[in-house]
Design a protein around this motif. Structure first.
Motif, mmCIF file in Angstrom:
data_model
loop_
_atom_site.group_PDB
_atom_site.id
_atom_site.type_symbol
_atom_site.label_atom_id
_atom_site.label_comp_id
_atom_site.label_asym_id
_atom_site.label_seq_id
_atom_site.Cartn_x
_atom_site.Cartn_y
_atom_site.Cartn_z
ATOM 1 N N GLU A 190 -9.381 0.905 -3.822
ATOM 2 C CA GLU A 190 -8.885 1.170 -2.632
ATOM 3 C C GLU A 190 -9.772 0.928 -1.485
ATOM 4 N N GLU A 215 0.925 4.283 -2.946
ATOM 5 C CA GLU A 215 0.499 5.691 -2.551
ATOM 6 C C GLU A 215 1.757 6.351 -2.994
ATOM 7 N N GLN A 242 0.846 -1.261 0.059
ATOM 8 C CA GLN A 242 -0.014 0.024 -0.001
ATOM 9 C C GLN A 242 0.965 1.159 0.017
HETATM 10 FE FE1 FEO Z 1 -3.748 7.085 -3.154
HETATM 11 FE FE2 FEO Z 1 -5.028 4.959 -1.485
HETATM 12 O O1 FEO Z 1 -5.117 6.497 -2.563
#
Ligand code: FEO
Length: 166
Positions: free
Chosen positions: A131, A51, A47
């Motif tokens: 997401e 990001e 994750q």
């Molecule tokens: Fe970049 Fe988890 O939104």
């Protein structure tokens, strides 16, 4: 055509928000690791990388439109959570907030008639669906398994298999 100033400003804020998200998930990875949940830690590290790539996508876009990237300080993030479920609930809440921010970027771009930016943001709008649902999926399982049953080890193992392409 050079990027509109209002759009540039809101996109710069989004770059900061994506880096903040990366920082948050790296903190969650560290916390999971410290509690022995290596699979959760792996999921959060993936994750983190995602990001970072989101931030860079917008960074590169601003530059490609002859705009100015303005990197701001990254605010501190939490370093511990009450439970794995709490951590995932915070993940979901955070992603909903990011969705709102992306929608806001889209609205600003549309109001300024910056159609190139609305097209670029389309990718993010679709990404946010994923997401949010990724976090919800884990929450659903966690609610069934709890943190102390054998099910949690199965879930941890499964999350340990996530790679950047998943
Ligand atoms: Fe970049 Fe988890 O939104």
């Amino acid at each position: 055509m050079k990027i509109n100033k209002k759009v540039e400003e809101v996109l710069n804020k989004q770059v900061n928000a994506e880096f903040w998200s990366a920082y948050l998930y790296l903190s969650m990875a560290a916390w999971s690791e410290s509690r022995g949940f290596k699979g959760f830690a792996n999921w959060m590290r993936v994750q983190f990388h995602e990001e970072t790539s989101h931030a860079l996508k917008i960074y590169e876009y601003i530059i490609s439109r002859s705009g100015e990237v303005k990197l701001k300080p990254i605010e501190p993030v939490d370093t511990s959570w009450e439970s794995l479920l709490h951590m995932l609930e915070e993940t979901y809440k955070h992603e909903c907030k990011v969705t709102e921010m992306i929608n806001n970027c889209y609205e600003v771009a549309l109001a300024e008639k910056d159609y190139a930016t609305t097209t670029m943001l389309q990718w993010f709008i679709e990404e946010q669906i994923e997401e949010e649902s990724n976090a919800l999926e884990i929450i659903d399982v966690l609610k069934v398994t709890g943190e102390k049953s054998g099910g949690i080890f199965y879930l941890d193992k499964k999350l340990g298999k996530r790679t950047l392409n998943d």
